[in-house]
Design an enzyme around this catalytic site. Structure first.
Site, PDB file in Angstrom:
ATOM      1  N   LYS A   1      -3.126  -4.747   0.871  1.00 56.62           N
ATOM      2  CA  LYS A   1      -2.280  -4.869  -0.251  1.00 56.62           C
ATOM      3  C   LYS A   1      -0.913  -4.198   0.329  1.00 56.62           C
ATOM      4  O   LYS A   1      -0.788  -2.848   0.481  1.00 56.62           O
ATOM      5  CB  LYS A   1      -2.665  -3.947  -1.462  1.00 56.62           C
ATOM      6  CG  LYS A   1      -2.102  -4.131  -2.787  1.00 56.62           C
ATOM      7  CD  LYS A   1      -0.860  -4.119  -2.914  1.00 56.62           C
ATOM      8  CE  LYS A   1      -0.264  -2.736  -3.122  1.00 56.62           C
ATOM      9  NZ  LYS A   1       1.071  -2.549  -3.181  1.00 56.62           N
TER      10      LYS A   1
ATOM     11  N   GLY B   1       0.682   6.533   2.872  1.00 50.93           N
ATOM     12  CA  GLY B   1       1.718   6.654   1.940  1.00 50.93           C
ATOM     13  C   GLY B   1       1.867   8.111   1.168  1.00 50.93           C
ATOM     14  O   GLY B   1       1.592   9.254   1.923  1.00 50.93           O
TER      15      GLY B   1
ATOM     16  N   GLY C   1      -2.590   9.404  -2.832  1.00 55.38           N
ATOM     17  CA  GLY C   1      -3.772   9.703  -2.122  1.00 55.38           C
ATOM     18  C   GLY C   1      -4.599  10.403  -2.994  1.00 55.38           C
ATOM     19  O   GLY C   1      -5.716   9.968  -3.273  1.00 55.38           O
TER      20      GLY C   1
ATOM     21  N   GLU D   1      -3.340   8.986   5.413  1.00 60.85           N
ATOM     22  CA  GLU D   1      -2.062   9.634   6.266  1.00 60.85           C
ATOM     23  C   GLU D   1      -1.070   9.657   5.232  1.00 60.85           C
ATOM     24  O   GLU D   1      -0.584   8.610   4.643  1.00 60.85           O
ATOM     25  CB  GLU D   1      -1.862   8.458   7.264  1.00 60.85           C
ATOM     26  CG  GLU D   1      -1.065   9.104   8.418  1.00 60.85           C
ATOM     27  CD  GLU D   1       0.485   9.399   8.215  1.00 60.85           C
ATOM     28  OE1 GLU D   1       0.962  10.041   7.643  1.00 60.85           O
ATOM     29  OE2 GLU D   1       1.117   7.955   8.657  1.00 60.85           O
TER      30      GLU D   1
ATOM     31  N   CYS E   1       7.144   9.472   8.246  1.00 60.64           N
ATOM     32  CA  CYS E   1       5.950  10.188   7.908  1.00 60.64           C
ATOM     33  C   CYS E   1       6.238  11.836   8.891  1.00 60.64           C
ATOM     34  O   CYS E   1       5.861  12.797   8.194  1.00 60.64           O
ATOM     35  CB  CYS E   1       4.603   9.657   7.747  1.00 60.64           C
ATOM     36  SG  CYS E   1       4.024   9.067   9.383  1.00 60.64           S
TER      37      CYS E   1
ATOM     38  N   GLU F   1       8.801  16.500   0.611  1.00 58.92           N
ATOM     39  CA  GLU F   1       8.954  15.297   1.540  1.00 58.92           C
ATOM     40  C   GLU F   1      10.161  14.786   0.990  1.00 58.92           C
ATOM     41  O   GLU F   1       9.797  13.994  -0.156  1.00 58.92           O
ATOM     42  CB  GLU F   1       7.747  14.450   1.855  1.00 58.92           C
ATOM     43  CG  GLU F   1       8.033  13.570   2.802  1.00 58.92           C
ATOM     44  CD  GLU F   1       6.702  12.417   3.081  1.00 58.92           C
ATOM     45  OE1 GLU F   1       6.136  12.351   2.108  1.00 58.92           O
ATOM     46  OE2 GLU F   1       6.508  12.532   4.201  1.00 58.92           O
TER      47      GLU F   1
HETATM   48  P1  NAI Z   1       3.315   4.963  -2.378  1.00 60.97           P
HETATM   49  O1  NAI Z   1       2.316   6.089  -2.022  1.00 60.97           O
HETATM   50  O2  NAI Z   1       3.454   4.983  -3.953  1.00 60.97           O
HETATM   51  O3  NAI Z   1       3.157   3.716  -1.924  1.00 60.97           O
HETATM   52  C1  NAI Z   1       2.440   3.409  -0.747  1.00 60.97           C
HETATM   53  C2  NAI Z   1       1.443   2.481  -1.061  1.00 60.97           C
HETATM   54  O4  NAI Z   1       0.475   2.677  -1.808  1.00 60.97           O
HETATM   55  C3  NAI Z   1       2.204   1.182  -1.515  1.00 60.97           C
HETATM   56  O5  NAI Z   1       1.453  -0.078  -1.173  1.00 60.97           O
HETATM   57  C4  NAI Z   1       1.812   1.160  -3.074  1.00 60.97           C
HETATM   58  O6  NAI Z   1       1.886  -0.182  -3.714  1.00 60.97           O
HETATM   59  C5  NAI Z   1       0.532   1.876  -2.983  1.00 60.97           C
HETATM   60  N1  NAI Z   1       0.067   2.649  -4.325  1.00 60.97           N
HETATM   61  C6  NAI Z   1       0.724   3.074  -5.100  1.00 60.97           C
HETATM   62  N2  NAI Z   1       0.138   3.563  -6.121  1.00 60.97           N
HETATM   63  C7  NAI Z   1      -1.100   3.231  -5.807  1.00 60.97           C
HETATM   64  C8  NAI Z   1      -2.494   3.487  -6.835  1.00 60.97           C
HETATM   65  N3  NAI Z   1      -2.573   4.355  -7.842  1.00 60.97           N
HETATM   66  N4  NAI Z   1      -3.429   3.005  -6.117  1.00 60.97           N
HETATM   67  C9  NAI Z   1      -3.461   2.381  -5.041  1.00 60.97           C
HETATM   68  N5  NAI Z   1      -2.199   2.011  -4.330  1.00 60.97           N
HETATM   69  C10 NAI Z   1      -1.156   2.722  -4.574  1.00 60.97           C
HETATM   70  O7  NAI Z   1       4.867   5.793  -1.828  1.00 60.97           O
HETATM   71  P2  NAI Z   1       6.368   5.388  -2.665  1.00 60.97           P
HETATM   72  O8  NAI Z   1       6.115   5.531  -3.935  1.00 60.97           O
HETATM   73  O9  NAI Z   1       6.506   3.983  -2.202  1.00 60.97           O
HETATM   74  O10 NAI Z   1       7.194   6.466  -1.805  1.00 60.97           O
HETATM   75  C11 NAI Z   1       7.243   7.668  -2.500  1.00 60.97           C
HETATM   76  C12 NAI Z   1       7.425   8.733  -1.549  1.00 60.97           C
HETATM   77  O11 NAI Z   1       6.219   8.822  -0.748  1.00 60.97           O
HETATM   78  C13 NAI Z   1       8.500   8.706  -0.413  1.00 60.97           C
HETATM   79  O12 NAI Z   1       9.494   9.152  -0.948  1.00 60.97           O
HETATM   80  C14 NAI Z   1       7.726   9.478   0.622  1.00 60.97           C
HETATM   81  O13 NAI Z   1       7.958  10.858   0.384  1.00 60.97           O
HETATM   82  C15 NAI Z   1       6.315   9.035   0.524  1.00 60.97           C
HETATM   83  N6  NAI Z   1       5.791   8.030   1.503  1.00 60.97           N
HETATM   84  C16 NAI Z   1       5.377   8.398   2.713  1.00 60.97           C
HETATM   85  C17 NAI Z   1       4.836   7.479   3.290  1.00 60.97           C
HETATM   86  C18 NAI Z   1       4.228   7.984   4.992  1.00 60.97           C
HETATM   87  O14 NAI Z   1       4.212   7.032   5.806  1.00 60.97           O
HETATM   88  N7  NAI Z   1       3.119   8.793   4.723  1.00 60.97           N
HETATM   89  C19 NAI Z   1       5.139   6.077   3.471  1.00 60.97           C
HETATM   90  C20 NAI Z   1       5.649   5.741   2.307  1.00 60.97           C
HETATM   91  C21 NAI Z   1       6.189   6.994   1.209  1.00 60.97           C
END
Ligand code: NAI
Ligand code: MG
Length: 492
Positions: free
Chosen positions: A189, A242, A247, A264, A298, A396
């Site tokens: 996904k 993410g 998480g 991660e 990240c 972050e």
């Molecule tokens: P996110 O954690 O929501 O998105 C990452 C992935 O998780 C996407 O594929 C999203 O569709 C999926 N996702 C979201 N909610 C979910 C759920 N309830 N169950 C399963 N999958 C789910 O991150 P977002 O909202 O795009 O970005 C927000 C903040 O997160 C950023 O500003 C940053 O601080 C952080 N982030 C950290 C990353 C890293 O590499 N550790 C990468 C992206 C964002």
């Protein structure tokens, strides 16, 4: 500011299929729903993508289960899987330019980076894990002469991979490659902001001849498609990169089926400049550590700890180096900094610049001038006089915003550096070998860089301490997640 008016010409970039890839076939979402993916450099829509819902995830998870249990994939010889993975790597390289354009268009990344880093690193993941396919072994354990006791390393089963938007193809490859090497099947996904390269990857995987159902790619919204994947009883493990809050949500949703998890979750990584460091190099990499990929990394070095004794000359060098980081048209090969991935992320980063000012930090370099143009551009931004307990230093931001914090001595800086609930990465700059080693041990982070920043290789493990996650990607450590161990006792 480079010329951002002459923005990416979308019409020259070849788009992939925009449906869901399930069981080797392209399908519309059962609900008929679609969502838009946008070009961050203009804010305009690129195309509409089929939006997976629970019913589509169910089809995909069951297809992946059939491909697993039917032996279509785990039943192949290891050397055969190795050949498939090398073939996928080769196809990525054959389509390197097209993928680089696609990633640039969808994520706002500079084309120079997608050409030099994203796409080669994605091919590299398949090549690297291809070589492990026939090298993960069990062992014989001499416990009792009356028994033949040995272990088997078996694939975990159906893997749910959930990836972010900052390195879309890299993250997908980094999860799919080790999963496939060991004989697992996958439902991916991708992030809703950047689904295009994952869809193209699905086409290439099919072209490589990987059997139906082994890899399924379903773009969709996190809270719907992502959550459905996490809850699905046919999925054995979730590999997620993410936000930490996501998480937490995933952990709750995975509880009912007690899934294995690999997380991660980002960081607020300290980059520590001691007084005896090579200040020129340290300043250069302090910029690289926070402005590379628009700060959407990240492990970005977002907390810059500077010894107060050298703060003045160091800050001068830092501001000088920061000049070479200017956002511009991602399609221009000279551009080093592209656009922020989405309007939401743009607003989030901008809000932290306000927060920093309200908290009393001093804005040394203000990147908001770039924000006045079309698209989601923010220039390099540096705050000085930051205290480690400010939100600016603890949360972050995931953008090009650096928080500079002065320190007095070794013990104080290590204490402050570790004072965060994250623990993904850290760096130290010093010419004193002993100090470097002491710091490397004392820092609570999954990776410590000494006199460098952001070094990465598929052969080196990567992952977090504390709330930056658990499990490691990279090297053979990845197989702790993608395999399980079976003990066999045979009476002789
Ligand atoms: P996110 O954690 O929501 O998105 C990452 C992935 O998780 C996407 O594929 C999203 O569709 C999926 N996702 C979201 N909610 C979910 C759920 N309830 N169950 C399963 N999958 C789910 O991150 P977002 O909202 O795009 O970005 C927000 C903040 O997160 C950023 O500003 C940053 O601080 C952080 N982030 C950290 C990353 C890293 O590499 N550790 C990468 C992206 C964002
Ligand atoms: Mg997009």
């Amino acid at each position: 500011m480079q010329n951002v008016k002459k923005l990416v010409n979308q019409s020259t970039v070849k788009l992939p299929k925009t449906q869901l890839f399930i069981d080797g076939k392209w399908r519309a979402a059962q609900s008929g729903k679609t969502f838009e993916t946008n070009n961050p450099a203009t804010g305009e829509m690129i195309t509409k993508i089929a939006e997976a819902g629970e019913a589509d995830i169910d089809l995909a998870a069951r297809a992946a289960r059939r491909a697993f249990e039917g032996g279509a994939w785990p039943g192949t010889r290891a050397s055969e899987r190795k050949a498939y993975l090398h073939k996928i790597a080769e196809l990525i390289r054959t389509h390197q330019e097209e993928l680089a354009q696609l990633e640039m268009l969808d994520a706002g990344k500079p084309i120079a980076n997608t050409r030099a880093i994203d796409i080669p690193a994605s091919a590299g993941a398949f090549d690297y894990y291809a070589e492990w396919a026939d090298k993960i072994t069990g062992e014989t354990v001499p416990v009792d002469p009356n028994y033949f006791s040995y272990t088997l390393r078996e694939p975990l089963g159906v893997i749910g991979a959930i990836t972010p938007w900052n390195f879309p193809l890299c993250m997908a490859s980094q999860k799919i490659a080790p999963a496939l090497a060991m004989g697992n099947t996958v439902v991916l996904k991708p992030a809703e902001q950047t689904p295009l390269t994952a869809l193209r990857l699905a086409e290439l995987i099919a072209k490589a001849g990987v059997p139906e159902g082994v890899v399924n790619v379903l773009p969709g919204i996190g809270e719907c498609a992502g959550a459905a994947l996490v809850r699905h009883p046919e999925v054995d493990g979730i590999s997620f990169t993410g936000e930490y809050r996501t998480g937490q949500e995933i952990m709750k949703n995975a509880a009912a089926t007690l899934k294995r998890l690999h997380f991660e979750l980002g960081g607020k990584s300290p980059n520590i400049i001691f007084a005896d460091a090579d200040l020129e190099a340290a300043a250069e990499f302090a910029c690289d550590g926070i402005f590379f990929n628009q700060g959407e990394v990240c492990c970005s070095g977002s907390r810059l700890f500077v010894d107060e004794k050298i703060k003045k000359p160091f800050t001068e060098a830092l501001l000088e180096k920061a000049k070479s980081w200017q956002p511009g048209n991602p399609a221009n090969p000279k551009t080093g900094m592209g656009a922020i991935v989405s309007e939401d992320q743009f607003k989030k980063v901008m809000s932290y610049i306000d927060i920093g000012k309200k908290e009393g930090a001093k804005l040394l370099l203000d990147g908001r001038a770039a924000a006045k143009s079309k698209g989601y551009f923010i220039g390099p931004t540096i705050f000085d006089g930051v205290k480690n307990n400010m939100r600016l230093a603890q949360e972050e931001i995931f953008g090009p915003v650096l928080a500079q914090i002065a320190f007095k001595n070794f013990d104080a800086v290590i204490r402050e550096a570790n004072h965060t609930f994250y623990g993904l990465a850290a760096a130290v700059w010093t010419r004193d070998v002993q100090k470097a080693h002491r710091a490397a041990r004392a820092l609570k982070a999954g990776v410590v860089w000494v006199n460098c920043y952001g070094e990465f290789d598929h052969a080196m493990p990567f992952g977090g301490y504390k709330m930056s996650g658990f499990g490691r990607e990279g090297g053979r450590y990845a197989f702790d997640f993608y395999t399980q161990v079976k003990s066999v006792w045979m009476k002789l």
